[in-house]
Design a protein around this motif. Structure first.
Motif, mmCIF file in Angstrom:
data_model
loop_
_atom_site.group_PDB
_atom_site.id
_atom_site.type_symbol
_atom_site.label_atom_id
_atom_site.label_comp_id
_atom_site.label_asym_id
_atom_site.label_seq_id
_atom_site.Cartn_x
_atom_site.Cartn_y
_atom_site.Cartn_z
ATOM 1 N N ASN A 13 -6.439 0.108 -1.534
ATOM 2 C CA ASN A 13 -5.921 1.148 -2.423
ATOM 3 C C ASN A 13 -4.476 1.469 -2.067
ATOM 4 O O ASN A 13 -4.004 1.148 -0.976
ATOM 5 C CB ASN A 13 -6.749 2.426 -2.247
ATOM 6 C CG ASN A 13 -6.865 2.802 -0.778
ATOM 7 O OD1 ASN A 13 -7.576 2.120 -0.042
ATOM 8 N ND2 ASN A 13 -6.160 3.824 -0.338
ATOM 9 N N SER A 29 -10.566 4.623 -1.643
ATOM 10 C CA SER A 29 -10.723 3.192 -1.386
ATOM 11 C C SER A 29 -11.434 2.522 -2.562
ATOM 12 O O SER A 29 -12.359 3.088 -3.127
ATOM 13 C CB SER A 29 -11.552 2.983 -0.117
ATOM 14 O OG SER A 29 -10.888 3.547 0.980
ATOM 15 N N SER A 49 -8.000 -0.865 3.658
ATOM 16 C CA SER A 49 -8.574 -0.764 2.314
ATOM 17 C C SER A 49 -7.498 -1.074 1.264
ATOM 18 O O SER A 49 -6.310 -0.818 1.491
ATOM 19 C CB SER A 49 -9.145 0.635 2.101
ATOM 20 O OG SER A 49 -8.169 1.610 2.408
ATOM 21 N N GLU A 102 -15.753 3.009 3.932
ATOM 22 C CA GLU A 102 -15.208 2.124 4.953
ATOM 23 C C GLU A 102 -16.120 2.066 6.182
ATOM 24 O O GLU A 102 -16.977 2.921 6.385
ATOM 25 C CB GLU A 102 -13.800 2.575 5.387
ATOM 26 C CG GLU A 102 -12.821 2.762 4.258
ATOM 27 C CD GLU A 102 -12.909 4.149 3.669
ATOM 28 O OE1 GLU A 102 -13.916 4.848 3.878
ATOM 29 O OE2 GLU A 102 -11.956 4.541 2.970
ATOM 30 N N ARG A 105 1.839 2.304 2.956
ATOM 31 C CA ARG A 105 1.145 2.893 4.108
ATOM 32 C C ARG A 105 2.135 3.187 5.236
ATOM 33 O O ARG A 105 2.991 2.360 5.531
ATOM 34 C CB ARG A 105 0.099 1.890 4.603
ATOM 35 C CG ARG A 105 -0.816 2.364 5.742
ATOM 36 C CD ARG A 105 -1.831 1.254 5.999
ATOM 37 N NE ARG A 105 -2.737 1.438 7.097
ATOM 38 C CZ ARG A 105 -4.019 1.787 6.966
ATOM 39 N NH1 ARG A 105 -4.497 2.087 5.784
ATOM 40 N NH2 ARG A 105 -4.799 1.853 8.010
ATOM 41 N N LYS A 138 0.798 -1.233 0.000
ATOM 42 C CA LYS A 138 0.000 0.000 0.000
ATOM 43 C C LYS A 138 0.825 1.273 0.000
ATOM 44 O O LYS A 138 0.323 2.348 -0.328
ATOM 45 C CB LYS A 138 -0.854 0.054 1.277
ATOM 46 C CG LYS A 138 -2.243 -0.484 1.170
ATOM 47 C CD LYS A 138 -2.998 -0.226 2.469
ATOM 48 C CE LYS A 138 -3.559 1.164 2.570
ATOM 49 N NZ LYS A 138 -4.919 1.323 2.094
ATOM 50 N N HIS A 148 -6.202 11.743 2.519
ATOM 51 C CA HIS A 148 -7.006 10.565 2.266
ATOM 52 C C HIS A 148 -7.933 10.783 1.080
ATOM 53 O O HIS A 148 -8.326 11.904 0.831
ATOM 54 C CB HIS A 148 -7.888 10.346 3.492
ATOM 55 C CG HIS A 148 -7.765 8.981 4.058
ATOM 56 N ND1 HIS A 148 -7.279 8.751 5.300
ATOM 57 C CD2 HIS A 148 -8.074 7.769 3.552
ATOM 58 C CE1 HIS A 148 -7.297 7.466 5.554
ATOM 59 N NE2 HIS A 148 -7.771 6.836 4.501
HETATM 60 MG MG MG Z 1 -7.944 3.127 3.895
#
Ligand code: MG
Ligand code: AMP
Length: 339
Positions: free
Chosen positions: A145, A151, A143, A180, A58, A56, A236
């Motif tokens: 993405n 997402s 999620s 979400e 992330r 991700k 986001h």
């Molecule tokens: Mg997310």
């Protein structure tokens, strides 16, 4: 890495078998749920969980949600199950509700983003629960993405973001809810709403009484502030287009769109025929559920259409509208114009 896509609606047994094999061997699989698609790995395997963050892009301090298929699967994840969690689970699980509790020793810091709590959800999607049951593991999943983009609500969008990054995506069709899950913390009292979603604040308050709404639900966090939900501090749902939310009636919205060049409208169903600029619609004005089902698709469509400057109609913030508004203010970078 080649990314295989298996359609679970037509190849049910193969989808379950191949996802279970990969998940048990510590790999990451894209899975359908009723909210948005998830990027799943064995929640008890720290190395597998780390692969999610890599796929991700992330930040490692943004924790994941652990997905379970049965209520018995909750106890090993948490230190204790608060009474209000039992009441909520009885009514809203399986469903789009994530509950945060003090974590057990089995939950690694990779899953919890170094917090002493864990977020748990039992998805309503039969496909998601079948995937969890067939591998027999709790699945940590954010999620599906790339970090920062909207997402994904269908397998194609997962493929767009994850092709070459994960070995398998299970295609279960379009997500019913489209945003979400609701995230609520029971690690404090009264419980605190961290993210609005498919189970509304009104429904939860009716069942358990007072719920504190975290500041980050409706407002931008101050620079350097500590977020109750780390996800709230990151940019986001952001499309490339520059979105401004217009708080006004339709007449004033139309006048604004008509008066400027190179504008794309993100408007409600039926309004597109009344505006002269290019339009992307995101559901009916009076129906938050139809808006949530469409919002992330609409954000991706805006990018696909090459829109630069977008004016968005503002949703009502009651019921499901709160979840829609929460995502839209983040997509706009908190740019709101009141007419
Ligand atoms: Mg997310
Ligand atoms: P995603 O599924 O991609 O929306 O990410 C999960 C969301 O749940 C993020 O916004 C996280 O910040 C939030 N979350 C997960 N675990 C916790 C936790 N223990 N405490 C607070 N928020 C959490």
């Amino acid at each position: 890495m080649e990314t295989v896509v298996i359609n679970i609606t037509t190849e049910y047994e193969r989808a379950l078998k191949e996802s279970a094999e990969l998940l048990k061997s510590g790999e990451v699989v894209g899975i359908p749920t009723e909210t948005v698609y998830g990027l799943a790995a064995n929640a008890f395997d720290e190395e597998a969980v780390k692969k999610i963050f890599i796929a991700k892009g992330r930040p490692s301090d943004n924790p994941l949600i652990v997905h379970i298929a049965k209520l018995e699967d909750l106890a090993p994840l948490v230190r204790e199950i608060p009474e209000k969690v039992k009441i909520m689970a009885e009514k809203f699980w399986p469903g789009p509700l994530t509950m945060i509790m003090k974590k057990s020793d089995r939950i690694s810091n990779a899953v919890s983003g170094n917090l002493d709590t864990v977020a748990v959800r039992m998805p309503k999607s039969d496909y998601a629960r079948a995937i969890i049951e067939s591998c027999g593991l709790p699945l940590a999943a954010p999620s599906a993405n790339l970090s920062g983009s909207p997402s994904p609500t269908n397998a194609k969008y997962v493929f767009d973001d994850m092709n070459g990054r994960i070995p398998l995506i299970i295609d279960g069709g379009n997500c019913e809810i489209g945003v979400e899950s609701t995230v609520i913390s029971f690690a404090e009292s009264p419980p605190r709403l961290l993210r609005p979603g498919g189970v509304t604040l009104e429904e939860m308050t009716e069942l358990i009484g007072e719920i504190v709404v975290d500041d980050a639900v409706l407002n931008k966090l101050e620079e350097g502030a500590v977020a109750s939900s780390p996800g709230m501090k990151y940019k986001h749902y952001a499309p490339r287009a520059d979105i401004t939310i217009i708080k006004s009636d339709f007449k004033a919205f139309k006048k604004l769109c008509d008066s400027e060049k190179d504008v794309t409208a993100l408007c409600f169903d039926g309004e597109d025929g009344l505006l002269s600029c290019p339009c992307v619609t995101y559901g009916e004005e009076s129906d938050g559920y139809s808006q949530s089902a469409r919002l992330f698709d609409a954000l991706r469509e805006l990018d696909e259409s090459g829109a630069h400057k977008v004016y968005a109609r503002c949703p009502d913030t009651k019921g499901m509208g709160l979840a829609v508004y929460n995502r839209l203010i983040r997509a706009s970078g908190f740019k709101i114009k009141i007419l």
